[in-house]
Design a protein around this motif. Sequence first.
Motif, PDB file in Angstrom:
ATOM      1  N   ILE A   1       0.859  -1.256   0.176  1.00  0.00           N
ATOM      2  CA  ILE A   1      -0.139  -0.046  -0.428  1.00  0.00           C
ATOM      3  C   ILE A   1       0.854   1.376   0.068  1.00  0.00           C
ATOM      4  CG2 ILE A   1      -2.200   1.599   1.831  1.00  0.00           C
ATOM      5  CD1 ILE A   1      -2.847  -0.863   2.628  1.00  0.00           C
ATOM      6  N   ILE A   2       1.762   1.524   0.853  1.00  0.00           N
ATOM      7  CA  ILE A   2       2.838   2.496   0.812  1.00  0.00           C
ATOM      8  C   ILE A   2       3.576   2.700  -0.307  1.00  0.00           C
ATOM      9  CG2 ILE A   2       5.181   3.167   2.121  1.00  0.00           C
ATOM     10  CD1 ILE A   2       3.841   2.102   4.475  1.00  0.00           C
ATOM     11  N   LYS A   3       3.736   1.331  -0.734  1.00  0.00           N
ATOM     12  CA  LYS A   3       4.413   1.572  -2.416  1.00  0.00           C
ATOM     13  C   LYS A   3       4.010   2.227  -3.028  1.00  0.00           C
ATOM     14  CE  LYS A   3       7.557  -1.300  -5.388  1.00  0.00           C
ATOM     15  NZ  LYS A   3       7.810  -2.189  -5.607  1.00  0.00           N
ATOM     16  N   LYS A   4       2.363   1.567  -3.626  1.00  0.00           N
ATOM     17  CA  LYS A   4       1.911   2.123  -4.541  1.00  0.00           C
ATOM     18  C   LYS A   4       1.224   3.946  -4.462  1.00  0.00           C
ATOM     19  CE  LYS A   4      -1.309   0.699  -7.963  1.00  0.00           C
ATOM     20  NZ  LYS A   4      -2.295   0.289  -9.021  1.00  0.00           N
ATOM     21  N   TYR A   5       0.793   4.338  -2.700  1.00  0.00           N
ATOM     22  CA  TYR A   5       0.264   5.125  -2.578  1.00  0.00           C
ATOM     23  C   TYR A   5       0.569   6.450  -2.249  1.00  0.00           C
ATOM     24  CZ  TYR A   5      -3.220   0.948  -3.858  1.00  0.00           C
ATOM     25  OH  TYR A   5      -3.690   0.227  -4.892  1.00  0.00           O
ATOM     26  N   ARG A   6       1.774   6.310  -1.606  1.00  0.00           N
ATOM     27  CA  ARG A   6       2.594   6.829  -1.183  1.00  0.00           C
ATOM     28  C   ARG A   6       3.717   7.952  -1.545  1.00  0.00           C
ATOM     29  NH1 ARG A   6       4.096   6.669   5.166  1.00  0.00           N
ATOM     30  NH2 ARG A   6       2.152   5.384   5.382  1.00  0.00           N
ATOM     31  N   PRO A   7       3.328   9.042  -2.403  1.00  0.00           N
ATOM     32  CA  PRO A   7       4.420   9.548  -2.653  1.00  0.00           C
ATOM     33  C   PRO A   7       5.711   9.835  -2.398  1.00  0.00           C
ATOM     34  CG  PRO A   7       2.994  11.196  -2.761  1.00  0.00           C
ATOM     35  CD  PRO A   7       2.494   9.846  -2.691  1.00  0.00           C
ATOM     36  N   ASN A   8       6.834   9.555  -2.187  1.00  0.00           N
ATOM     37  CA  ASN A   8       7.926  10.132  -1.746  1.00  0.00           C
ATOM     38  C   ASN A   8       8.462   9.694   0.029  1.00  0.00           C
ATOM     39  OD1 ASN A   8       9.316  11.453  -3.693  1.00  0.00           O
ATOM     40  ND2 ASN A   8       7.378  13.426  -3.112  1.00  0.00           N
ATOM     41  N   ALA A   9       7.867   8.196   0.222  1.00  0.00           N
ATOM     42  CA  ALA A   9       7.859   7.426   1.413  1.00  0.00           C
ATOM     43  C   ALA A   9       9.943   6.669   1.422  1.00  0.00           C
ATOM     44  CB  ALA A   9       6.637   6.537   1.333  1.00  0.00           C
ATOM     45  N   CYS A  10       9.599   6.944   2.708  1.00  0.00           N
ATOM     46  CA  CYS A  10      11.064   6.536   3.569  1.00  0.00           C
ATOM     47  C   CYS A  10      11.155   5.498   3.365  1.00  0.00           C
ATOM     48  CB  CYS A  10      10.938   6.752   4.829  1.00  0.00           C
ATOM     49  SG  CYS A  10       9.756   6.732   6.054  1.00  0.00           S
ATOM     50  N   GLU A  11      12.454   5.440   3.667  1.00  0.00           N
ATOM     51  CA  GLU A  11      12.480   3.797   3.222  1.00  0.00           C
ATOM     52  C   GLU A  11      12.304   2.985   4.586  1.00  0.00           C
ATOM     53  OE1 GLU A  11      17.433   1.049   2.942  1.00  0.00           O
ATOM     54  OE2 GLU A  11      17.621   3.808   2.827  1.00  0.00           O
ATOM     55  N   LYS A  12      12.499   3.171   5.470  1.00  0.00           N
ATOM     56  CA  LYS A  12      11.807   2.688   6.985  1.00  0.00           C
ATOM     57  C   LYS A  12      10.223   1.984   6.662  1.00  0.00           C
ATOM     58  CE  LYS A  12      10.819   3.225  12.042  1.00  0.00           C
ATOM     59  NZ  LYS A  12      11.551   3.849  12.849  1.00  0.00           N
ATOM     60  N   ALA A  13       9.371   3.115   5.993  1.00  0.00           N
ATOM     61  CA  ALA A  13       7.947   2.348   5.557  1.00  0.00           C
ATOM     62  C   ALA A  13       8.756   1.635   4.472  1.00  0.00           C
ATOM     63  CB  ALA A  13       7.410   3.932   5.556  1.00  0.00           C
ATOM     64  N   PHE A  14       9.601   1.612   3.725  1.00  0.00           N
ATOM     65  CA  PHE A  14       9.209  -0.033   2.542  1.00  0.00           C
ATOM     66  C   PHE A  14       9.133  -0.805   3.056  1.00  0.00           C
ATOM     67  CE2 PHE A  14      10.019   3.961  -1.009  1.00  0.00           C
ATOM     68  CZ  PHE A  14       8.598   3.664  -1.314  1.00  0.00           C
ATOM     69  N   ASN A  15      10.620  -0.329   4.446  1.00  0.00           N
ATOM     70  CA  ASN A  15      10.893  -1.745   4.984  1.00  0.00           C
ATOM     71  C   ASN A  15      10.375  -3.099   5.821  1.00  0.00           C
ATOM     72  OD1 ASN A  15      13.675  -1.737   3.428  1.00  0.00           O
ATOM     73  ND2 ASN A  15      14.401  -0.454   5.174  1.00  0.00           N
ATOM     74  N   ASN A  16       9.415  -1.927   6.548  1.00  0.00           N
ATOM     75  CA  ASN A  16       8.146  -2.522   7.413  1.00  0.00           C
ATOM     76  C   ASN A  16       7.283  -2.448   7.203  1.00  0.00           C
ATOM     77  OD1 ASN A  16       7.737   0.112   8.731  1.00  0.00           O
ATOM     78  ND2 ASN A  16       9.434  -0.075  10.058  1.00  0.00           N
ATOM     79  N   GLY A  17       6.600  -1.638   6.261  1.00  0.00           N
ATOM     80  CA  GLY A  17       5.105  -1.325   5.946  1.00  0.00           C
ATOM     81  C   GLY A  17       4.081  -1.133   7.634  1.00  0.00           C
ATOM     82  N   SER A  18       4.616  -0.287   8.412  1.00  0.00           N
ATOM     83  CA  SER A  18       3.562  -0.087   9.397  1.00  0.00           C
ATOM     84  C   SER A  18       3.224   1.259   9.110  1.00  0.00           C
ATOM     85  CB  SER A  18       4.744   0.468  10.227  1.00  0.00           C
ATOM     86  OG  SER A  18       5.703   0.712  10.320  1.00  0.00           O
ATOM     87  N   GLY A  19       2.501   2.264   9.723  1.00  0.00           N
ATOM     88  CA  GLY A  19       2.840   3.247   9.611  1.00  0.00           C
ATOM     89  C   GLY A  19       1.583   3.883   8.322  1.00  0.00           C
ATOM     90  N   VAL A  20       0.779   2.664   7.818  1.00  0.00           N
ATOM     91  CA  VAL A  20      -0.289   2.945   6.369  1.00  0.00           C
ATOM     92  C   VAL A  20      -1.254   4.136   7.483  1.00  0.00           C
ATOM     93  CG1 VAL A  20      -1.923   2.137   5.165  1.00  0.00           C
ATOM     94  CG2 VAL A  20       0.176   0.813   5.416  1.00  0.00           C
ATOM     95  N   LYS A  21      -1.700   5.379   5.888  1.00  0.00           N
ATOM     96  CA  LYS A  21      -2.801   5.459   6.792  1.00  0.00           C
ATOM     97  C   LYS A  21      -4.226   5.533   6.124  1.00  0.00           C
ATOM     98  CE  LYS A  21       0.315   9.861   6.530  1.00  0.00           C
ATOM     99  NZ  LYS A  21       1.186  11.019   5.831  1.00  0.00           N
ATOM    100  N   PHE A  22      -5.623   5.803   6.891  1.00  0.00           N
ATOM    101  CA  PHE A  22      -6.590   5.504   6.557  1.00  0.00           C
ATOM    102  C   PHE A  22      -6.922   5.924   4.937  1.00  0.00           C
ATOM    103  CE2 PHE A  22     -10.943   6.007   6.545  1.00  0.00           C
ATOM    104  CZ  PHE A  22     -11.498   4.333   6.555  1.00  0.00           C
TER     105      PHE A  22
END
Length: 436
Positions: A302-323
């Motif tokens: 979800i983060i990879k497809k719907y969050r532009p300019n996501a940080c590397e940490k979010a990419f790695n663990n997938g936590s912090g998805v917004k509603f």
Amino acid sequence: MRPQGVFLSVLMFGVAGLLLFMYLQVGIEEQHAGRVEKRREQKATSGWGPANDLQPVPRALTGGDAREHVTEQSPKFHMPEGSKEKKENPLLNPERFSRVLRETSPSQGEGHPSGKTAESPTIKLMEKHQGTKTLSKTFRGMSWPLDTRPLNKSLVKDNTWREADATQEKRRSFLQEFCRKYGGASHPQSHLFHMVSRIYVEDKHKVLYCEVPKAGCSNWKRILMVLNGLAPSAYNISHDAVHYGKHLRKLDSFDLKGIHTRLNTYTKAVFVRDPMERLVSAFRDKFEHPNSYYHPVFGKAIIKKYRPNACEKAFNNGSGVKFKEFVHYLLDSHRPVGMDIHWEKVSKLCYPCLINYDFVGKFETLEEDANYFLQLIGAPKELKFPNFKDRHSSDERTSAQVVRQYLKDLTRTERQLIYDFYHLDYLMFNYTTPFL
């Protein structure tokens, strides 16, 4: 050698090679089907044991357990034209709504162009092994939906359930009338084993319960385990034992005769919830708390497809998805990962217009509905439906007020599309259209 002789020799060698290839191919397919059937039998018979064997298992899902939660991609959704504020009410257009219900009832990828259900080699082998070819033909020719039977109220001795009984009859009648008008299907489009794959079986009291996650299903599984004699109390069974212990059988683990008998003689129950509340509850549970499956599988995608300019940490663990990101995933016809049972529509989990449920409970009146149902099936008098929160007990329960807080982050169009996504559930279970 003459040319004719050479030609005949080459032709004979070619035919012999082709026959050998076909023979080897059939052997490989039979071996593969045998392995699949063996795994199916092991799954159907595993997990049975006395109450003292109900020990928690590691929370992390295995590959098989994880895939069990993922369902097929849903039909495509289209954005509303322009900025129209009002939508056509499907109930005012029976022809259109009947078409929509037919299109959304079967799971994508299982429908057959001819309207016939394609059978897997495993099912064919099972039918041959158990001698159920005749029963299979009976299923294909039987009348759908199944007949609705009057509730057996002979075991209810207390007059205090009069109001609950009246409410139940209204829900049953409403759903039956809805399906009669708008169902538009005289036979099941999906394969029978898929249709009953979410239904749990309790043979002692002859109960079938269709699991709807985030609508009290954990405590209902506890109740079924107590009824089955697997535990003395619903309060002593852990969350992991309930969901990963494999102590309860599902209806698709039986052969066709067993499925047919239970569908027509057992009391069938489904418990539902306001779709918006159920969606927000699922998001809070799976994405706002540490989770070893939903974060790396769904969160990262979800983060990879719907969050532009996501940080590397979010990419790695997938936590912090917004509603809002989660909603974009839900409404995307090209989702990076499939659907999940925790936010799948009830119309695709339980097929309520093909399997006529004898009892329709609601999360909003869960305790009263559940305890009345226990009276109907003759459960022990001391058995009451547990009222504790299964997980994250310190969190505020997801209510209409909580839902409004989450919907504030969405545009009006996004809120409308969520309603469109769940419109069948809203209509067939008579939930009030949310303020969008």
